[in-house]
Design a protein around this motif. Structure first.
Motif, PDB file in Angstrom:
ATOM      1  N   SER A  12     -16.169  -7.512  18.265  1.00  0.00           N
ATOM      2  CA  SER A  12     -17.250  -6.677  18.817  1.00  0.00           C
ATOM      3  C   SER A  12     -17.126  -5.200  18.480  1.00  0.00           C
ATOM      4  O   SER A  12     -18.111  -4.476  18.496  1.00  0.00           O
ATOM      5  CB  SER A  12     -17.306  -6.844  20.343  1.00  0.00           C
ATOM      6  OG  SER A  12     -16.138  -6.331  20.930  1.00  0.00           O
ATOM      7  N   VAL A  81     -16.812 -17.469  20.734  1.00  0.00           N
ATOM      8  CA  VAL A  81     -17.018 -16.206  20.035  1.00  0.00           C
ATOM      9  C   VAL A  81     -17.665 -15.190  20.977  1.00  0.00           C
ATOM     10  O   VAL A  81     -18.422 -15.553  21.875  1.00  0.00           O
ATOM     11  CB  VAL A  81     -17.874 -16.421  18.762  1.00  0.00           C
ATOM     12  CG1 VAL A  81     -19.319 -16.811  19.110  1.00  0.00           C
ATOM     13  CG2 VAL A  81     -17.862 -15.178  17.881  1.00  0.00           C
ATOM     14  N   THR A  82     -17.338 -13.914  20.758  1.00  0.00           N
ATOM     15  CA  THR A  82     -17.949 -12.835  21.547  1.00  0.00           C
ATOM     16  C   THR A  82     -19.411 -12.670  21.134  1.00  0.00           C
ATOM     17  O   THR A  82     -19.712 -12.435  19.967  1.00  0.00           O
ATOM     18  CB  THR A  82     -17.204 -11.505  21.310  1.00  0.00           C
ATOM     19  OG1 THR A  82     -15.826 -11.721  21.560  1.00  0.00           O
ATOM     20  CG2 THR A  82     -17.740 -10.417  22.218  1.00  0.00           C
ATOM     21  N   GLU A  83     -20.284 -12.766  22.146  1.00  0.00           N
ATOM     22  CA  GLU A  83     -21.734 -12.668  21.907  1.00  0.00           C
ATOM     23  C   GLU A  83     -22.207 -11.214  22.049  1.00  0.00           C
ATOM     24  O   GLU A  83     -23.178 -10.795  21.433  1.00  0.00           O
ATOM     25  CB  GLU A  83     -22.405 -13.548  22.972  1.00  0.00           C
ATOM     26  CG  GLU A  83     -23.904 -13.528  22.983  1.00  0.00           C
ATOM     27  CD  GLU A  83     -24.478 -14.337  24.143  1.00  0.00           C
ATOM     28  OE1 GLU A  83     -23.727 -14.669  25.094  1.00  0.00           O
ATOM     29  OE2 GLU A  83     -25.681 -14.629  24.102  1.00  0.00           O
ATOM     30  N   LEU A  91     -20.450  -7.641  15.726  1.00  0.00           N
ATOM     31  CA  LEU A  91     -20.620  -8.913  16.440  1.00  0.00           C
ATOM     32  C   LEU A  91     -21.144  -9.981  15.490  1.00  0.00           C
ATOM     33  O   LEU A  91     -20.710 -11.134  15.514  1.00  0.00           O
ATOM     34  CB  LEU A  91     -21.623  -8.743  17.589  1.00  0.00           C
ATOM     35  CG  LEU A  91     -21.146  -7.928  18.795  1.00  0.00           C
ATOM     36  CD1 LEU A  91     -22.342  -7.489  19.630  1.00  0.00           C
ATOM     37  CD2 LEU A  91     -20.166  -8.736  19.639  1.00  0.00           C
ATOM     38  N   ILE A  95     -19.954 -13.939  14.977  1.00  0.00           N
ATOM     39  CA  ILE A  95     -20.889 -14.992  15.397  1.00  0.00           C
ATOM     40  C   ILE A  95     -21.294 -15.868  14.207  1.00  0.00           C
ATOM     41  O   ILE A  95     -21.314 -17.103  14.303  1.00  0.00           O
ATOM     42  CB  ILE A  95     -22.141 -14.359  16.067  1.00  0.00           C
ATOM     43  CG1 ILE A  95     -21.738 -13.724  17.409  1.00  0.00           C
ATOM     44  CG2 ILE A  95     -23.243 -15.397  16.256  1.00  0.00           C
ATOM     45  CD1 ILE A  95     -22.841 -12.939  18.083  1.00  0.00           C
ATOM     46  N   THR A  96     -21.599 -15.233  13.099  1.00  0.00           N
ATOM     47  CA  THR A  96     -22.033 -15.996  11.923  1.00  0.00           C
ATOM     48  C   THR A  96     -20.925 -16.927  11.442  1.00  0.00           C
ATOM     49  O   THR A  96     -21.165 -18.095  11.120  1.00  0.00           O
ATOM     50  CB  THR A  96     -22.451 -15.030  10.788  1.00  0.00           C
ATOM     51  OG1 THR A  96     -23.383 -14.107  11.333  1.00  0.00           O
ATOM     52  CG2 THR A  96     -23.081 -15.768   9.635  1.00  0.00           C
ATOM     53  N   LYS A  99     -20.462 -19.791  13.948  1.00  0.00           N
ATOM     54  CA  LYS A  99     -21.546 -20.782  13.807  1.00  0.00           C
ATOM     55  C   LYS A  99     -21.340 -21.656  12.570  1.00  0.00           C
ATOM     56  O   LYS A  99     -21.534 -22.874  12.605  1.00  0.00           O
ATOM     57  CB  LYS A  99     -22.909 -20.067  13.723  1.00  0.00           C
ATOM     58  CG  LYS A  99     -23.381 -19.551  15.072  1.00  0.00           C
ATOM     59  CD  LYS A  99     -24.878 -19.331  15.124  1.00  0.00           C
ATOM     60  CE  LYS A  99     -25.335 -18.158  14.318  1.00  0.00           C
ATOM     61  NZ  LYS A  99     -26.691 -17.712  14.714  1.00  0.00           N
ATOM     62  N   LEU A 109     -19.897 -24.823  20.141  1.00  0.00           N
ATOM     63  CA  LEU A 109     -19.791 -23.361  20.105  1.00  0.00           C
ATOM     64  C   LEU A 109     -19.940 -22.828  21.535  1.00  0.00           C
ATOM     65  O   LEU A 109     -20.812 -23.280  22.286  1.00  0.00           O
ATOM     66  CB  LEU A 109     -20.926 -22.820  19.217  1.00  0.00           C
ATOM     67  CG  LEU A 109     -21.066 -21.299  19.082  1.00  0.00           C
ATOM     68  CD1 LEU A 109     -19.875 -20.711  18.325  1.00  0.00           C
ATOM     69  CD2 LEU A 109     -22.369 -20.964  18.342  1.00  0.00           C
ATOM     70  N   ALA A 111     -20.360 -19.219  23.748  1.00  0.00           N
ATOM     71  CA  ALA A 111     -20.623 -17.778  23.685  1.00  0.00           C
ATOM     72  C   ALA A 111     -19.963 -17.096  24.872  1.00  0.00           C
ATOM     73  O   ALA A 111     -20.087 -17.546  26.005  1.00  0.00           O
ATOM     74  CB  ALA A 111     -22.130 -17.529  23.716  1.00  0.00           C
ATOM     75  N   LEU A 345     -27.656 -18.752  18.444  1.00  0.00           N
ATOM     76  CA  LEU A 345     -26.903 -17.657  19.078  1.00  0.00           C
ATOM     77  C   LEU A 345     -26.998 -16.378  18.234  1.00  0.00           C
ATOM     78  O   LEU A 345     -26.754 -16.399  17.031  1.00  0.00           O
ATOM     79  CB  LEU A 345     -25.425 -18.058  19.238  1.00  0.00           C
ATOM     80  CG  LEU A 345     -24.554 -17.008  19.952  1.00  0.00           C
ATOM     81  CD1 LEU A 345     -24.917 -16.903  21.422  1.00  0.00           C
ATOM     82  CD2 LEU A 345     -23.066 -17.343  19.798  1.00  0.00           C
ATOM     83  N   ALA A 347     -26.310 -11.917  18.026  1.00  0.00           N
ATOM     84  CA  ALA A 347     -25.501 -10.804  18.529  1.00  0.00           C
ATOM     85  C   ALA A 347     -26.316 -10.009  19.548  1.00  0.00           C
ATOM     86  O   ALA A 347     -27.493  -9.737  19.314  1.00  0.00           O
ATOM     87  CB  ALA A 347     -25.096  -9.896  17.368  1.00  0.00           C
TER      88      ALA A 347
END
Ligand code: KG4
Ligand code: ZN
Length: 354
Positions: A12, A81-83, A91, A95-96, A99, A109, A111, A345, A347
């Motif tokens: 993040s 993962v940090t959303e 972020l 996230i990518t 995923k 997954l 978040a 999902l 960011a």
């Protein structure tokens, strides 16, 4: 039952991190690639550089976390993962990648809110035995938030900063005085050599929620103090000390400035501790958690230890600053509830926890 292993990914801000945690409590591996060297020379985090560094680091960091844990994807129960909240571009990298890994491995997954991660870091300490309700102070470079935490990890926001985060105030004051980034650790250590009663700072007058914080006035008061003394040469001399040790920085800091730093630190700690105590009483807290980068602060730890009331839990320093083990820990209750995210999902630069 076999342990449920979660791979956590955190990107993040300015650390690329991955970790494998068993049953939300046992760290099997925790890898953090810091970008300090990249951002240090600019005196703060540069968002464009941060995303680029995350891109470079994410694959090796995740691979190292799995290797150190001796885990393959088939040994995992989920990927967390940090959303948000955080820098959008940073972020996005975590996230990518998470995923993509889920799509390829078929793993679910999860978040996680970054602040929820900080609060959960303490669960990774063997001794920690939280009793609810918990009063949680999350205090870092980006956040200064007080939460009431209920059994099962439900949250109610009690107060937050209206301007700068406490860590941000540390970083800005350090920068203005010519100290390296991040400013928190430097000011914390130099403060020990100064008199915390030397400079009197007033507390901001807060209308409305008395549990809110404000640190921008304190930062301005430090600026006025510096301007009134014409410290340009002293500050410029410190700026020239690239990569200096604490001893060298101390030698380049006159007594009056050490006193200023100690007084600034005492004021920040006073503001934090006063509200922790008031809010803990208000909600009838049975334990207190203090987490986030500023929780490393030695003075804050001492002041919190002296508080009358419920036990105060701090994560160790490595788990106080950004890491991915805390993200995997926070994901565990969601795994048990089967609270999964999907490929949509996104960011969320600003994401409220409550
Ligand atoms: O949690 P963190 O690693 O990242 C954010 O989510 O912001 O916290 C970093 C922040 C920085 O502002 C840094 O100056 C501050 O934590 N910090 C400290 C100390 N160690 C780190 N602030 C005060 N005293 C410290 N010892
Ligand atoms: Zn953080």
């Amino acid at each position: 039952m076999a342990a449920e292993r979660i791979l956590g990914i955190e990107s993040s801000c300015d650390e690329t991190a991955a970790a494998v945690v068993a049953d939300g409590r046992r760290i099997l591996s925790s890898v953090v690639a810091s970008q300090l060297e990249t951002h240090g020379q600019y005196g703060g985090v540069v968002p464009e550089l941060a995303s680029r560094e995350h891109l470079r680091a994410i694959v090796p960091v995740v691979r190292a976390a799995l290797e150190q844990a001796g885990a393959a994807y088939r040994d995992l129960a989920a990927i967390a993962v940090t959303e948000g909240p955080g820098l959008a571009g940073s972020l996005l990298v975590g996230i990518t990648y998470a995923k993509a890994l889920c799509a390829v491995t078929g793993l679910p997954l999860i978040a996680v809110n970054h602040l929820e991660g900080h609060i959960h870091a303490v669960q990774l300490e063997a001794a920690a035995a939280l009793e609810f309700p918990v009063l949680a102070l999350v205090v870092s470079g980006g956040h200064t938030h007080l939460f009431e935490v209920h059994e099962g990890f439900g949250y109610r926001l009690l107060g937050k900063t209206r301007d700068d985060a406490a860590g941000e105030a540390y970083d800005k004051v350090a920068k203005l005085l010519g100290y390296p980034y991040p400013g928190g650790p430097v000011i914390d250590r130099l403060s020990q050599f100064g008199d915390p009663r030397a400079v009197r700072f007033t507390s901001p007058k807060m209308k409305g929620n008395a549990l809110d914080f404000s640190f921008s006035g304190l930062k301005t008061a430090v600026l006025r103090w510096v301007e009134a003394r014409g410290m340009d040469e002293e500050i410029a001399a410190r700026r020239r000390l690239h990569g200096a040790s604490l001893e060298e920085l101390r030698a380049a800091t006159p007594r009056a400035t050490l006193d200023l730093l100690a007084s600034f630190q005492a004021k920040v700690i006073g503001e934090l501790v006063r509200r922790v105590q008031a809010s803990a009483g208000e909600i009838g807290a049975r334990s207190i958690v203090i987490a986030g980068g500023v929780a490393c602060n030695a003075g804050l730890r001492e002041a919190a230890a002296r508080l009358a009331g419920p036990p105060v839990w701090f994560p160790t320093a490595a788990l106080s600053t950004d890491n991915a083990a805390m993200i995997a820990a926070a994901a565990y209750p969601k795994l048990l509830r089967r609270e999964f995210a999907d490929s949509t999902l996104a960011a969320k630069a600003s994401l409220a926890l409550a």
